[in-house]
Design a protein around this motif. Sequence first.
Motif, PDB file in Angstrom:
ATOM      1  N   TYR A   6       9.580  -5.395   8.562  1.00 47.34           N
ATOM      2  CA  TYR A   6       8.948  -5.807   7.306  1.00 47.34           C
ATOM      3  C   TYR A   6       7.500  -5.351   7.242  1.00 47.34           C
ATOM      4  N   LEU A   7       6.837  -5.334   8.408  1.00 47.38           N
ATOM      5  CA  LEU A   7       5.491  -4.757   8.467  1.00 47.38           C
ATOM      6  C   LEU A   7       5.557  -3.305   8.031  1.00 47.38           C
ATOM      7  N   GLY A   8       6.610  -2.607   8.469  1.00 51.02           N
ATOM      8  CA  GLY A   8       6.799  -1.208   8.098  1.00 51.02           C
ATOM      9  C   GLY A   8       6.982  -1.032   6.603  1.00 51.02           C
ATOM     10  N   TYR A   9       7.923  -1.793   6.027  1.00 51.05           N
ATOM     11  CA  TYR A   9       8.165  -1.691   4.586  1.00 51.05           C
ATOM     12  C   TYR A   9       6.878  -1.969   3.808  1.00 51.05           C
ATOM     13  N   THR A  10       6.144  -3.000   4.231  1.00 51.01           N
ATOM     14  CA  THR A  10       4.914  -3.366   3.532  1.00 51.01           C
ATOM     15  C   THR A  10       3.924  -2.208   3.536  1.00 51.01           C
ATOM     16  N   ASN A  11       3.754  -1.569   4.703  1.00 55.80           N
ATOM     17  CA  ASN A  11       2.797  -0.469   4.793  1.00 55.80           C
ATOM     18  C   ASN A  11       3.235   0.744   3.977  1.00 55.80           C
ATOM     19  N   ILE A  12       4.542   0.994   3.936  1.00 61.51           N
ATOM     20  CA  ILE A  12       5.039   2.117   3.126  1.00 61.51           C
ATOM     21  C   ILE A  12       4.716   1.876   1.653  1.00 61.51           C
ATOM     22  N   ILE A  13       4.979   0.649   1.192  1.00 58.84           N
ATOM     23  CA  ILE A  13       4.728   0.324  -0.223  1.00 58.84           C
ATOM     24  C   ILE A  13       3.236   0.434  -0.540  1.00 58.84           C
ATOM     25  N   ILE A  14       2.393  -0.143   0.357  1.00 61.90           N
ATOM     26  CA  ILE A  14       0.943  -0.062   0.134  1.00 61.90           C
ATOM     27  C   ILE A  14       0.495   1.400   0.110  1.00 61.90           C
ATOM     28  N   GLY A  15       1.061   2.204   1.011  1.00 64.73           N
ATOM     29  CA  GLY A  15       0.723   3.623   1.069  1.00 64.73           C
ATOM     30  C   GLY A  15       1.075   4.333  -0.223  1.00 64.73           C
ATOM     31  N   LEU A  16       2.275   4.042  -0.740  1.00 58.75           N
ATOM     32  CA  LEU A  16       2.704   4.696  -1.986  1.00 58.75           C
ATOM     33  C   LEU A  16       1.806   4.282  -3.148  1.00 58.75           C
ATOM     34  N   ILE A  17       1.450   3.006  -3.203  1.00 62.45           N
ATOM     35  CA  ILE A  17       0.548   2.543  -4.268  1.00 62.45           C
ATOM     36  C   ILE A  17      -0.806   3.251  -4.132  1.00 62.45           C
ATOM     37  N   ALA A  18      -1.263   3.402  -2.877  1.00 66.87           N
ATOM     38  CA  ALA A  18      -2.571   4.012  -2.629  1.00 66.87           C
ATOM     39  C   ALA A  18      -2.643   5.450  -3.134  1.00 66.87           C
ATOM     40  N   THR A  19      -1.490   6.135  -3.183  1.00 64.62           N
ATOM     41  CA  THR A  19      -1.521   7.527  -3.668  1.00 64.62           C
ATOM     42  C   THR A  19      -2.007   7.589  -5.112  1.00 64.62           C
ATOM     43  N   GLN A  20      -1.890   6.486  -5.831  1.00 65.68           N
ATOM     44  CA  GLN A  20      -2.299   6.464  -7.236  1.00 65.68           C
ATOM     45  C   GLN A  20      -3.770   6.058  -7.399  1.00 65.68           C
ATOM     46  N   PHE A  21      -4.415   5.681  -6.305  1.00 66.17           N
ATOM     47  CA  PHE A  21      -5.821   5.237  -6.382  1.00 66.17           C
ATOM     48  C   PHE A  21      -6.660   5.988  -5.357  1.00 66.17           C
ATOM     49  N   ILE A  22      -6.683   7.295  -5.481  1.00 67.18           N
ATOM     50  CA  ILE A  22      -7.401   8.112  -4.508  1.00 67.18           C
ATOM     51  C   ILE A  22      -8.894   7.804  -4.582  1.00 67.18           C
ATOM     52  N   GLY A  23      -9.514   7.680  -3.421  1.00 66.92           N
ATOM     53  CA  GLY A  23     -10.924   7.310  -3.364  1.00 66.92           C
ATOM     54  C   GLY A  23     -11.100   5.856  -2.946  1.00 66.92           C
ATOM     55  N   TYR A  24     -10.001   5.088  -3.023  1.00 62.54           N
ATOM     56  CA  TYR A  24     -10.066   3.689  -2.603  1.00 62.54           C
ATOM     57  C   TYR A  24      -9.279   3.463  -1.310  1.00 62.54           C
ATOM     58  N   GLY A  25      -9.067   4.572  -0.585  1.00 61.11           N
ATOM     59  CA  GLY A  25      -8.244   4.524   0.624  1.00 61.11           C
ATOM     60  C   GLY A  25      -8.639   3.427   1.587  1.00 61.11           C
ATOM     61  N   LEU A  26      -9.950   3.228   1.733  1.00 62.14           N
ATOM     62  CA  LEU A  26     -10.441   2.260   2.708  1.00 62.14           C
ATOM     63  C   LEU A  26      -9.936   0.849   2.409  1.00 62.14           C
ATOM     64  N   TYR A  27      -9.892   0.501   1.103  1.00 59.16           N
ATOM     65  CA  TYR A  27      -9.418  -0.840   0.729  1.00 59.16           C
ATOM     66  C   TYR A  27      -7.941  -1.007   1.061  1.00 59.16           C
ATOM     67  N   PHE A  28      -7.154   0.055   0.829  1.00 58.49           N
ATOM     68  CA  PHE A  28      -5.728  -0.028   1.145  1.00 58.49           C
ATOM     69  C   PHE A  28      -5.506  -0.083   2.655  1.00 58.49           C
ATOM     70  N   TRP A  29      -6.359   0.657   3.394  1.00 55.26           N
ATOM     71  CA  TRP A  29      -6.311   0.585   4.845  1.00 55.26           C
ATOM     72  C   TRP A  29      -6.563  -0.846   5.323  1.00 55.26           C
ATOM     73  N   ALA A  30      -7.616  -1.427   4.780  1.00 56.66           N
ATOM     74  CA  ALA A  30      -7.974  -2.791   5.187  1.00 56.66           C
ATOM     75  C   ALA A  30      -6.824  -3.744   4.885  1.00 56.66           C
TER      76      ALA A  30
END
Lengths: 214, 96
Positions: free
Chosen positions: A170-194
């Motif tokens: 589930y940690l994996g699925y969560t990170n995949i989803i967050i990663g995919l969402i992050a592709t739409q907000f380039i420049g805010y990578g650090l927040y998605f990382w956090a």
Amino acid sequence: MKQNKYLEDISEIKNMMSRSSRFMSLSGLSGILAGIYALIGAFLAKSNMDYYIYSSDSSEILTRTEFSQVYGFSALAIKLLIIAFSVILAATVTGIILTYNKAKKSGEKMWDVSSRRLLINFGVPLLIGGLFCFVLIQQEIAGLVAPTTLIFYGLACVNASKYTLGKVRYLGYTNIIIGLIATQFIGYGLYFWALGFGVFHIFYGALMYFKDEK
Amino acid sequence: MSLIDNINKAFDHRIRLGIMSILMVNDYADFKMLKEMLGATDGNLASHTKALEKEDYIKVEKQFIGRKPNTRYSATPLGKAAFTKHINALEKLIRK
């Protein structure tokens, strides 16, 4: 009398089945700590970036130290790299120590067939993701690096979850989803990382810790 | 016919139970892995694998990895069916 023996047999069967196919000594606490390190790292990175961008002497962002002139890095890039590697190092060392302790307590070997299998299944997608990130930087699509690391880390977790505690999936699925969402907000990578590496590590680590270790 | 009839004598030992459990969830296991998992001595483990092999419950493959001999064990379909029956019988007896 006999009843007890049958019960023992069944629990021995279950124990052997899970121990021979899954490495159960992964420490939830190390997940929590890794998440905390990630948040501290993200905070330091953010304040460094702000400092360089908003400092009164704005030319400083272009200042290159002697070292960086040789290697072609800006001072900020070097600081960010140092932060990133410190986080990874601290999380890895903590993970190894806590997992070793947990394995010793439960009589499981730290380095056996199941932990090797876990590491290979986790490491291969992660390594490919890492190489892919270098390609992104090489092709100057650096904005996609943060989402890519999240997605590949998630895939590595999903792949590894077959060989360890099931919640890693589930940690994996969560990170995949967050990663995919992050592709739409380039420049805010650090927040998605956090969010992915920090907050959700703490969340799932705590779930594992309080459910399985308390 | 009593429930006890489904309890398989061939599995009536901790080591054999362990060998079968490991081979049910892994495609194969080598001698060293079984030894590590079960905490058995070489001789002890060898005699139990031999007993299971005689019943056709496990398959033994000897091969060389480089120059080192390596013995690989896997469960036969017959062994898997027999072990499943054994587990079901155990569970029924416990529930009684």
